[in-house]
Write a protein that holds these residues in place. Structure first.
Motif, PDB file in Angstrom:
ATOM      1  N   CYS A 119      -5.511   0.724   5.442  1.00 50.22           N
ATOM      2  CA  CYS A 119      -5.328   2.160   5.159  1.00 50.22           C
ATOM      3  C   CYS A 119      -5.602   2.996   6.396  1.00 50.22           C
ATOM      4  O   CYS A 119      -4.893   3.962   6.684  1.00 50.22           O
ATOM      5  CB  CYS A 119      -6.238   2.593   4.013  1.00 50.22           C
ATOM      6  SG  CYS A 119      -5.696   2.026   2.380  1.00 50.22           S
ATOM      7  N   SER A 120      -6.626   2.603   7.153  1.00 52.31           N
ATOM      8  CA  SER A 120      -6.959   3.325   8.377  1.00 52.31           C
ATOM      9  C   SER A 120      -5.839   3.207   9.405  1.00 52.31           C
ATOM     10  O   SER A 120      -5.469   4.193  10.056  1.00 52.31           O
ATOM     11  CB  SER A 120      -8.266   2.785   8.955  1.00 52.31           C
ATOM     12  OG  SER A 120      -8.588   3.437  10.172  1.00 52.31           O
ATOM     13  N   GLY A 138      -9.657  16.116   2.157  1.00 53.79           N
ATOM     14  CA  GLY A 138     -10.173  14.866   2.691  1.00 53.79           C
ATOM     15  C   GLY A 138     -10.394  13.771   1.671  1.00 53.79           C
ATOM     16  O   GLY A 138     -10.746  12.641   2.020  1.00 53.79           O
ATOM     17  N   ARG A 139     -10.185  14.056   0.380  1.00 53.76           N
ATOM     18  CA  ARG A 139     -10.447  13.071  -0.669  1.00 53.76           C
ATOM     19  C   ARG A 139      -9.144  12.434  -1.133  1.00 53.76           C
ATOM     20  O   ARG A 139      -8.336  13.064  -1.808  1.00 53.76           O
ATOM     21  CB  ARG A 139     -11.165  13.733  -1.853  1.00 53.76           C
ATOM     22  CG  ARG A 139     -12.582  14.190  -1.519  1.00 53.76           C
ATOM     23  CD  ARG A 139     -13.238  14.902  -2.690  1.00 53.76           C
ATOM     24  NE  ARG A 139     -12.560  16.157  -2.991  1.00 53.76           N
ATOM     25  CZ  ARG A 139     -12.987  17.021  -3.908  1.00 53.76           C
ATOM     26  NH1 ARG A 139     -14.058  16.759  -4.607  1.00 53.76           N
ATOM     27  NH2 ARG A 139     -12.321  18.153  -4.125  1.00 53.76           N
ATOM     28  N   GLY A 140      -8.944  11.199  -0.768  1.00 50.60           N
ATOM     29  CA  GLY A 140      -7.747  10.486  -1.177  1.00 50.60           C
ATOM     30  C   GLY A 140      -6.649  10.541  -0.128  1.00 50.60           C
ATOM     31  O   GLY A 140      -6.646  11.392   0.760  1.00 50.60           O
ATOM     32  N   LEU A 141      -5.724   9.593  -0.237  1.00 52.78           N
ATOM     33  CA  LEU A 141      -4.628   9.465   0.722  1.00 52.78           C
ATOM     34  C   LEU A 141      -3.304   9.842   0.075  1.00 52.78           C
ATOM     35  O   LEU A 141      -3.053   9.559  -1.094  1.00 52.78           O
ATOM     36  CB  LEU A 141      -4.557   8.027   1.245  1.00 52.78           C
ATOM     37  CG  LEU A 141      -5.750   7.565   2.081  1.00 52.78           C
ATOM     38  CD1 LEU A 141      -5.694   6.055   2.310  1.00 52.78           C
ATOM     39  CD2 LEU A 141      -5.782   8.303   3.422  1.00 52.78           C
ATOM     40  N   ILE A 155       0.841  -1.197   0.000  1.00 51.05           N
ATOM     41  CA  ILE A 155       0.000   0.000   0.000  1.00 51.05           C
ATOM     42  C   ILE A 155       0.876   1.245   0.000  1.00 51.05           C
ATOM     43  O   ILE A 155       0.658   2.181  -0.776  1.00 51.05           O
ATOM     44  CB  ILE A 155      -0.954   0.002   1.207  1.00 51.05           C
ATOM     45  CG1 ILE A 155      -2.009  -1.101   1.051  1.00 51.05           C
ATOM     46  CG2 ILE A 155      -1.636   1.361   1.377  1.00 51.05           C
ATOM     47  CD1 ILE A 155      -2.843  -1.327   2.297  1.00 51.05           C
ATOM     48  N   LEU A 156       1.880   1.272   0.880  1.00 51.61           N
ATOM     49  CA  LEU A 156       2.777   2.428   0.952  1.00 51.61           C
ATOM     50  C   LEU A 156       3.527   2.627  -0.352  1.00 51.61           C
ATOM     51  O   LEU A 156       3.724   3.764  -0.804  1.00 51.61           O
ATOM     52  CB  LEU A 156       3.764   2.250   2.105  1.00 51.61           C
ATOM     53  CG  LEU A 156       3.163   2.236   3.517  1.00 51.61           C
ATOM     54  CD1 LEU A 156       4.259   2.018   4.553  1.00 51.61           C
ATOM     55  CD2 LEU A 156       2.414   3.531   3.805  1.00 51.61           C
ATOM     56  N   THR A 176      -7.685   6.857  -3.281  1.00 46.44           N
ATOM     57  CA  THR A 176      -8.646   6.305  -2.325  1.00 46.44           C
ATOM     58  C   THR A 176      -8.272   4.844  -2.066  1.00 46.44           C
ATOM     59  O   THR A 176      -7.545   4.227  -2.865  1.00 46.44           O
ATOM     60  CB  THR A 176     -10.069   6.373  -2.880  1.00 46.44           C
ATOM     61  OG1 THR A 176     -10.157   5.507  -4.032  1.00 46.44           O
ATOM     62  CG2 THR A 176     -10.443   7.795  -3.273  1.00 46.44           C
ATOM     63  N   PRO A 177      -8.759   4.259  -0.970  1.00 48.48           N
ATOM     64  CA  PRO A 177      -8.499   2.834  -0.739  1.00 48.48           C
ATOM     65  C   PRO A 177      -8.928   1.961  -1.914  1.00 48.48           C
ATOM     66  O   PRO A 177      -8.248   0.991  -2.253  1.00 48.48           O
ATOM     67  CB  PRO A 177      -9.315   2.537   0.523  1.00 48.48           C
ATOM     68  CG  PRO A 177      -9.319   3.837   1.269  1.00 48.48           C
ATOM     69  CD  PRO A 177      -9.425   4.890   0.192  1.00 48.48           C
ATOM     70  N   ALA A 178     -10.052   2.321  -2.557  1.00 47.51           N
ATOM     71  CA  ALA A 178     -10.527   1.532  -3.700  1.00 47.51           C
ATOM     72  C   ALA A 178      -9.536   1.600  -4.853  1.00 47.51           C
ATOM     73  O   ALA A 178      -9.271   0.590  -5.525  1.00 47.51           O
ATOM     74  CB  ALA A 178     -11.902   2.027  -4.144  1.00 47.51           C
ATOM     75  N   GLU A 179      -8.966   2.775  -5.107  1.00 50.59           N
ATOM     76  CA  GLU A 179      -7.986   2.919  -6.189  1.00 50.59           C
ATOM     77  C   GLU A 179      -6.700   2.172  -5.861  1.00 50.59           C
ATOM     78  O   GLU A 179      -6.086   1.552  -6.745  1.00 50.59           O
ATOM     79  CB  GLU A 179      -7.698   4.402  -6.423  1.00 50.59           C
ATOM     80  CG  GLU A 179      -8.875   5.153  -7.035  1.00 50.59           C
ATOM     81  CD  GLU A 179      -8.676   6.659  -7.034  1.00 50.59           C
ATOM     82  OE1 GLU A 179      -9.284   7.330  -7.883  1.00 50.59           O
ATOM     83  OE2 GLU A 179      -7.916   7.154  -6.160  1.00 50.59           O
ATOM     84  N   ILE A 180      -6.274   2.243  -4.608  1.00 47.88           N
ATOM     85  CA  ILE A 180      -5.084   1.495  -4.182  1.00 47.88           C
ATOM     86  C   ILE A 180      -5.293   0.008  -4.393  1.00 47.88           C
ATOM     87  O   ILE A 180      -4.388  -0.731  -4.788  1.00 47.88           O
ATOM     88  CB  ILE A 180      -4.778   1.783  -2.695  1.00 47.88           C
ATOM     89  CG1 ILE A 180      -4.408   3.259  -2.497  1.00 47.88           C
ATOM     90  CG2 ILE A 180      -3.651   0.878  -2.184  1.00 47.88           C
ATOM     91  CD1 ILE A 180      -4.332   3.678  -1.045  1.00 47.88           C
TER      92      ILE A 180
END
Length: 267
Positions: free
Chosen positions: A50-51, A65-68, A19-20, A31-35
């Motif tokens: 992710c959390s 707030g949208r995306g990591l 993930i990183l 977003t988690p879904a894209e990852i």
């Protein structure tokens, strides 16, 4: 028999590292879904990981707030890897040295680390009257130029949560010790991208800081100068901002080039 617990733990560690890696190598927030498009993990698993990575500081949400995005701990790891490169360390120090000589004052690079800023590199002025802070020293966020610059870049929700858990101690009569008192100054800092310390951390010392940004405009470090008020006023220090910005751009380019070289070597 194999230890199933160890296997599960190892699997979770590898998933978190994957993930990183995806977030670090993608220029835009994800977003988690894209990852998860390439990882194909169960939906509850990707959201849980992710959390956990966000709570630990390895990831952080974009300002809206949208995306990591890479968080302060992941940025610190990246800078740590870069700092171990002798060529890069030498070139970075040359830039700092040149800026310090041009301004006649101490200059430093600092990075966010938890609820503090940590000095990553530093060049001292030749003047005998100076502040003795060293590499790896930690300073507060709420009363330093670099710290307030970092706070100003956070979303209001993220900043409020962070300030709520920090000890906003008073260091001098000028220290702002509440989130409400800091709000208008942080708003101004965000507009100008210049952090200011008007004798708020150490009495008799002022500082200005500008961001060092990556190619996507994200702040991952701050470049600052500080000086005793006996030699320089805050207004005079702000006149040096263009020169500090120029050095910050050089540092950003240097680090981006090194990251690109590392990515090419990995391929």
């Amino acid at each position: 028999m194999p230890d199933s617990t160890s296997k599960d733990t190892g699997s979770s560690i590898l998933r978190a590292l994957n993930i990183l890696e995806i977030v670090a190598n993608t220029p835009q927030p994800m977003t988690p879904a894209e990852i998860n498009r390439s990882l194909k993990l169960p939906k509850p698993t990707i959201h849980r990981l992710c959390s956990q990575l966000e709570e630990a500081g390895f990831l952080q949400p974009r300002l809206d707030g949208r995306g990591l995005l890479p968080g302060p701990k992941l940025n610190k790891i990246a800078l740590g890897v870069l700092s171990n490169n002798d060529f890069l360390r030498t070139q970075r120090h040359v830039i700092l040295q040149r800026l310090s000589e041009k301004l006649g004052e101490t200059c430093n690079i600092s990075i966010p680390s938890g609820g503090e800023m940590i000095y990553f590199d530093r060049v001292e002025t030749h003047w005998p009257l100076r502040v003795q802070l060293q590499i790896n020293d930690r300073v507060p966020l709420h009363c330093t130029a670099s710290g307030k610059l970092f706070l100003s870049e956070l979303s209001s929700i993220k900043r409020s949560r962070l300030l709520a858990r920090l000890p906003l101690d008073s260091y001098t009569p000028n220290t702002l010790t509440s989130a409400e008192a800091l709000k208008p100054e942080l708003r101004q800092i965000r507009q100008n991208s210049v952090g200011l310390d008007n004798e708020e951390f150490l009495q008799g010392m002022i500082a200005v800081a500008v961001p060092i940004r990556d190619s996507e405009g994200r702040l991952y470090a701050a470049l600052a100068m500080h000086a005793p008020t006996a030699r320089l006023s805050l207004a005079q220090a702000q006149e040096h901002v263009p020169a500090i910005r120029e050095a910050a751009a050089e540092l950003a380019l240097l680090m981006d080039e090194e990251q690109n070289e590392n990515a090419t070597d990995a391929d």
